[in-house]
Structures are given as C-alpha cells and as structure tokens.
Enzyme design. Structure first.
Site, mmCIF file in Angstrom:
data_model
loop_
_atom_site.group_PDB
_atom_site.id
_atom_site.type_symbol
_atom_site.label_atom_id
_atom_site.label_comp_id
_atom_site.label_asym_id
_atom_site.label_seq_id
_atom_site.Cartn_x
_atom_site.Cartn_y
_atom_site.Cartn_z
ATOM 1 N N LYS A 195 0.797 -1.419 0.101
ATOM 2 C CA LYS A 195 0.016 0.076 -0.138
ATOM 3 C C LYS A 195 0.764 1.084 0.144
ATOM 4 O O LYS A 195 0.398 2.264 -0.448
ATOM 5 C CB LYS A 195 -1.084 0.032 1.196
ATOM 6 N N GLU A 199 -2.587 7.957 7.625
ATOM 7 C CA GLU A 199 -3.219 8.751 6.528
ATOM 8 C C GLU A 199 -4.250 9.721 7.349
ATOM 9 O O GLU A 199 -4.832 9.140 8.243
ATOM 10 C CB GLU A 199 -4.153 8.150 5.592
ATOM 11 N N ARG A 223 -7.239 -7.407 -9.881
ATOM 12 C CA ARG A 223 -8.064 -8.689 -10.215
ATOM 13 C C ARG A 223 -9.314 -8.189 -10.772
ATOM 14 O O ARG A 223 -9.909 -7.178 -10.806
ATOM 15 C CB ARG A 223 -8.377 -9.592 -9.052
#
Lengths: 179, 450
Positions: B115, B198, B291
């Site tokens: 990430k 964040e 995906r």
C-alpha cells in the site's frame, strides 16, 4: 463379497489409468484410500469418532481392501452426521458425561482451533483450571472466528476434538468438571 | 488459449465457466473435497480435487493447483477474486510453469499489494492521495504526523486490505495503543508489521473505477462504481454509476485511474479505488485491486461489456475489444450481495442446507450464484451465496426493480442478508444517495434494530 471385490478391482483399474495421484472413496460403510506416484495418502474427514486404525487401508495392486468399521448414518450426509453425533458422542465422552461433567458444544458448524493462532500455546490443556467464560477454543465458520467460552468454573476433563478438525453444530468440544 | 483452469469456487467459478464457454474454451475447475457437488463442478468440463476442505490446503495450495493445470493440459489459469488472485507468488509460479496467468504479472501485483508503494506510484503520476506518511517505524513518526495534520488519523497495514491492521484514531491518548495493535494485527494477518498513516476523511464515500488494459499498451476505463454501503469494510450494495458524482469530477477521477494503470503497464481487468470526500467534493487514491471484483456485474450491465471474457481475451494477447470513445454507460445498475448471515443477529454466519432456492427473473434482472435447491453451504469459505443485480433506465427505476427482485428471491433453510437489503432500500438516506462508508454502522443499523 465377491461383487465387492470386483468393484474394488474396477476402481483400482480406473485409478491406475487416471491422472490422479490420490483418491478416497466412502461407500456403504467402506472407506478406501489410494495413492500412487508419490501422492500423499488422503486423510479421511472423521465426521463421527471412529477407531482410526481401520479408517485407512493403503492399497497396492495385489492387496485386498477390507471394509472399515461401518459408520451408521454418516456417509457424507450432513444431517445424518449431526443426528449420529447427538445420539452417540465418543466413548469417553458418554462415559465421563455420566459423571456430572459439563459439555461445551459448538454453536455452529465450522473448524475447531485450540490456539489463537498457529504457533501460539493452546487456550486450555486437560487438567487445567478455567473460570466461567474463559476462552476454551475458537470455531471458524465462514472466515469468522467465534470464541467459545467455558460454561462454568472448573477443570478441563477432556478435549474431544483434534486441532483444525471440522465440527458440526452441537458437537461436544470440551468437557469441564465443575468446581 | 483453449483450456482454462479456474482456481476458485462459488459464484465466480460459475461466472468464469460461462465466459470460457462463451468464447469456445474448455473450463476445468479445481475443487476441494467439500465442493465436489457444487454448481461449478456440474458446469465445468472437468473438475480436479486439489485438497481437503480448509482453503489453506486446497484453494490456497499453489503446488497442487499448478500441478493440476499442467497435468490436465490447461493453457491458462484464472484466479477469480480472493484466494490466490493477488498473490504474486502464484502468478509467478503459473508463468514459470509455462502457463498464462489471467491477470497482471507478479511485479504489478507486488507493487499494488504494497500500500505504501502503491501510494507512491499514484503520487508519481499526479493522482491525488490523502495527506499521509510512508512506512512509519516508530511512535514518534505517528505523533509528528498528528502534530502537522491533526486528528483523526487512520493507521493502516502496509500489506493490508479488508480492514485488517487498520485503526481509526480520534483521541491523542489512543495513538500509542492503536499503533501497537495495528502493527501486531498486520504482522499476524500478513506477516508484515509495517504500517503507515493517513489523514482520516470524516464523510467518505467509496467510489472506484474499472480499468482494462491489453498487452499492446492500451488502457481504458469503463466508468465508476459507488460502493459506500459497507459494514466493517465489506461492501454490501454497489451501483453504477455513482448517484452523486459531478461530471467534471468523474472525468478527473477516470482519467487519474487510466493514468495510474498506464504508468504501470497494467494488463487485464483492475480497479482503482478512491475515497470521495463529501465535504470537499474531491477524491483521493485509496488502492488498486489487480483482479476482477465481486461487483463487476454492475459495470457490465451499464456498458454491455463482458469483463471476464475481456480478461481472457487480453490474457491471450488480443487487443482490447473496444476503444475508449466507444464505451458508453447507459442507465443504472445496482447489486446486492446475498450472504448466508443473519443480519438481525449481528450478521452471524448461517451455513447449512438451502431447502428451496428460487431466483427472480425478468428483463434487467441477473442473479450470479452457485446455489440450487438442496445445496449445502459449507462452513469453510466465505458467506456470499450470490449476487442479485438489476438494471433499469434510471436510479429510481432500478431501486424499484431491486425491491421487487429481492421480494422474489427465496433462499429457505438458512438466514440471509435479504431483509437487510430490503430495509436499506426503503431508507430516505439510500434513496437520495446520502450514504457514506460508515452509514450502515453508525446510522442505519442502530435505527433498524430499534
């Protein structure tokens, strides 16, 4: 029995010709486990507690398969399995249950885990003390982990399921001797 | 590509089998010993048992699956979603075995799976990211960030997903405790204790953009989906298009998604997820999923493009079936995820036998499911038993059609999330599009139960 032997020989022939390296078959009270080309011998899912010694019959082309202990009403039929378990839990269980032990049962079908995660020590050991609502095990059902608590204060009398084995709804997991 | 091995189960296995047959390909399916009588097993051209029921020994068993593909002469492996779909080790092993992996290469999976690196890639091409840090090594770094940007913050696992290793911190005295527990949870779930921080967006929506890339350097988007109806970070209702996105913001968001995908030479179907800040009317990059998504049908319903077939074609080296200028989004589509859970009892799992399964039908009604009357839902896998998708000319008509369809969907013998969906669709908040990602937990459930 002659018919049965013929059937088994046919199964062996089909297995030999197939791409599969392992196979397990449960049919009319008989269980058959086969492996070839280095495939590891499949383990039977023991829906009901039954003597493990005869549960697997390694078969080579020349050996004869022996019927394993008949497993009444549990042949791949889930509903039957629940019923069978409710009627006849394990031998030790029914014996100790008569002595005033408290059963901790699974609230859901799933997989039984003795420890919070692999490598960590188990929540309980036989002979260990627990207080009411102490976690005794986890049941994983549909990727969710349910913590299962002790029904009462006491000592763990027995653990009825092997780690990471499937359990059915209402199956006895642990017996506690109340203090 | 003539024979595809499907390394998945449930409704998505059925969906992929259908796409294979549509394209004239054979569909071979791996199953665990608990899944031999599933609908997928019945529809597949051949099934290969790769292990016992627990997914660690079957659907996550890379050795057994790659060996099954090789032994049965498959040309390609489709991973579906979940299980091995985003494991770079799997994609690598499939390639090394001389087979085609239906999805991007291992390097892209690794890049987007991390990430922190994914965030850096987004920043590098000018895609907006929320104020945040790289990997933080200690508590002091988290506190520094709070000094500069204030609370609340989200501490997130670097290797994360699905809400694991994630902590929302509103209170300064909770920072240390949350940092430690997020780290520990990340270590346990992903084998990587790395976390980053964040700024938390208070009134957030989840909006994502569907991407398709081919091996000839083309990348297009198929518009957005809004997936703000969630519980514990699990999506429950998705729609396309979003009810609230302004055309100018939609343009910037879809362009940002294409830019990121093109930057990494993306191949196949992927989704760039964004957090939409309701207060600022602006969006930030959240993550990219490499995906097919569970909610892909809503995009198919409004664009008319078969995403799974497109995945297979670009994996075979073909050009994208359509140019960006030819992509049109028409009408409105909604999907409800039908889970075997009891919404009135804290969404408790409810496996067991479906005594009677009856799916609704009619124009613009689609059911993607592996269920049938008498099907026994095993306790080993996740609880989704199907997806109900509807299409109509506009959102109001689509909501009405969904209400009718939910009323006609029968799954007797188990508890399902159908009553939850019917109740959500009735609310003024949902009907007017005033739903944010914490709405189900903070607003809807408390008032529904009362």
């Amino acid at each position: 029995m002659a018919d049965r032997t013929k059937e088994i020989m046919e199964v062996l022939r089909l297995f030999e010709e197939s791409d599969f390296t392992t196979m397990q078959l449960e049919l009319d009270g008989m269980q058959l486990a086969l492996s070839k080309d280095g495939g590891s011998l499949p383990q039977f899912q023991r829906v009901q507690h039954m003597p493990p010694a005869s549960a697997q019959v390694p078969v080579t082309a020349s050996s004869r398969a022996q019927p394993a202990t008949p497993a009444k009403g549990v042949n791949g039929n889930g509903a039957g399995a629940v019923q069978a378990l409710a009627v006849s839990p394990t031998k030790t269980a029914s014996k100790v249950a008569g002595e005033g032990l408290i059963a901790v049962k699974s609230p859901t079908p799933g997989t039984f885990y003795r420890a919070p995660s692999p490598g960590e020590p188990p929540f309980i050991e036989v002979g260990g003390k627990v207080s009411k609502n102490d976690t005794v095990c986890l049941i994983e059902c549909m990727k969710l982990f349910n913590t299962i608590g002790a029904e009462c204060d006491g000592t763990i009398a027995s653990i009825e399921v092997e780690n990471a084995q499937p359990v059915e709804l209402g199956q006895v997991l642990v017996y506690i001797r109340p203090s | 590509m003539k024979r595809i091995l499907i390394a998945n189960r449930g409704e998505i296995a059925v969906r992929i089998i259908r796409a294979c047959h549509q394209l004239g390909m054979e569909a071979y399916l791996v199953v665990s010993s608990a899944d031999r009588d599933t609908l997928g097993a019945q529809l597949a051209d051949r099934t290969i048992c790769v292990g016992p029921p627990p997914s660690a020994a079957s659907y996550l068993n890379i050795d057994a699956i790659v060996a099954a593909a090789q032994r049965t002469g498959c040309d390609a492996v489709h991973p579906g979603y979940g299980f091995l779909a985003e494991r770079s080790a799997f994609s690598r092993r499939v390639n090394e075995a001389g087979l085609i992996f239906v999805g991007p290469g291992p390097d892209i999976i690794d890049l987007m799976g991390d990430k922190v690196r994914a965030r850096e890639s987004a920043e590098a091409v000018g895609v907006p990211v929320p104020p945040g840090t790289g990997r933080v090594e200690n508590l002091a770094a988290v506190e520094d960030f709070c000094d500069r940007y204030g609370l609340p913050i989200l501490i997130k696992a670097s290797a994360g997903g699905g809400g694991r290793g994630m902590r929302l911190v509103r209170d300064r005295i909770k920072i240390a405790e949350s940092f430690t527990s997020a780290s520990a949870e990340a270590e346990a779930a992903f084998g990587d204790a790395g976390v980053f921080v964040e700024r938390y967006i208070e009134r957030a929506r989840h909006i994502e953009v569907q991407i398709l890339g081919d091996s000839h350097g083309n990348v297009i988007h198929l518009g957005e989906r809004e997936c703000s109806v969630q519980r514990r970070y699990q999506k429950l209702i998705e729609e396309a298009p979003s009810a609230i996105l302004a055309p100018e913001v939609r343009k910037r968001m879809t362009e940002a998604a294409v830019k990121l995908a093109a930057h990494v030479n993306y191949l196949g179907a992927g989704t760039v997820e964004f957090i939409y800040d309701d207060d600022a009317g602006d969006f930030y990059f959240l993550e990219m999923n490499t995906r097919i998504q569970v909610e892909h049908p809503v995009t198919e319903m409004v664009t008319g493009i078969d995403l799974v077939a497109a995945q297979l074609e670009v994996a075979a080296g073909k050009l994208l079936p359509i140019r960006q200028s030819e992509v049109k989004s028409v009408g409105h589509a909604i999907e409800c995820r039908i889970n075997a859970e009891d919404p009135l009892n804290n969404f408790r799992p409810s496996p067991g036998v479906i005594i009677c399964w009856q799916a609704p039908n009619g124009e613009g009604v689609r059911v993607d499911s592996h269920c049938y009357s008498g099907y026994r839902i095993p306790p080993y896998y996740d609880s989704m038993i199907g997806k109900l998708i509807v299409w109509d000319e506009d959102r109001i008509a689509a909501i009405r059609k969904m209400e009718v369809a939910l009323g006609n969907l029968k799954a007797e013998g188990i508890e399902t999330t159908i009553p939850f969906h019917r109740a959500v669709l009735e609310t003024q908040d949902f009907r007017s599009g005033r739903v944010r990602t914490r709405w189900v937990e903070e607003d809807f459930l408390p008032s529904w139960k009362a």
